[in-house]
Design a protein around this motif. Structure first.
Motif, mmCIF file in Angstrom:
data_model
loop_
_atom_site.group_PDB
_atom_site.id
_atom_site.type_symbol
_atom_site.label_atom_id
_atom_site.label_comp_id
_atom_site.label_asym_id
_atom_site.label_seq_id
_atom_site.Cartn_x
_atom_site.Cartn_y
_atom_site.Cartn_z
ATOM 1 N N ASN A 84 -7.236 3.047 -4.106
ATOM 2 C CA ASN A 84 -7.713 1.680 -3.902
ATOM 3 C C ASN A 84 -9.200 1.640 -3.566
ATOM 4 N N ASN A 135 -3.216 -0.886 -9.485
ATOM 5 C CA ASN A 135 -2.169 -0.978 -8.469
ATOM 6 C C ASN A 135 -1.526 -2.359 -8.403
ATOM 7 N N ARG A 136 -2.132 -3.341 -9.038
ATOM 8 C CA ARG A 136 -1.527 -4.676 -9.099
ATOM 9 C C ARG A 136 -0.572 -4.691 -10.283
ATOM 10 N N GLU A 193 0.813 -1.220 0.000
ATOM 11 C CA GLU A 193 0.000 0.000 0.000
ATOM 12 C C GLU A 193 0.848 1.271 0.000
ATOM 13 N N PRO A 244 0.903 3.319 -4.220
ATOM 14 C CA PRO A 244 -0.164 3.149 -5.214
ATOM 15 C C PRO A 244 -0.074 4.215 -6.301
ATOM 16 N N ARG A 279 -7.732 -0.500 -7.847
ATOM 17 C CA ARG A 279 -7.018 -1.652 -7.287
ATOM 18 C C ARG A 279 -6.366 -2.470 -8.392
ATOM 19 N N LYS A 280 -7.054 -2.610 -9.513
ATOM 20 C CA LYS A 280 -6.488 -3.346 -10.649
ATOM 21 C C LYS A 280 -5.208 -2.670 -11.141
#
Length: 67
Positions: free
Chosen positions: A36, A45-46, A29, A32, A42-43
């Motif tokens: 998120n 950040n992956r 976290e 980022p 969130r996608k």
């Protein structure tokens, strides 16, 4: 994020890169690029970034991997 980075390291090892040349770091976290608060954020950040270091310390190349 550490697990994702480790998976990429394993992929490099399986394809002939010597393990001592690789390091996996997960920032979770802490770094980022999107909020998120949404599935799309969130996608995004992956992700994994690969840095290729040259013998010349002034030459560093970062290659983002995009799906």
């Amino acid at each position: 994020s550490t697990a994702r980075a480790s998976s990429v390291v394993r992929l490099f090892i399986e394809n002939g890169v010597e393990a001592y040349r690789l390091t996996a770091v997960g920032y979770g976290e802490n770094r980022p690029i999107e909020s998120n608060d949404t599935p799309e954020g969130r996608k995004r950040n992956r992700r994994v970034s690969v840095m290729i270091l040259s013998a010349d310390p002034d030459k560093v190349t970062e290659i983002p991997i995009v799906e």
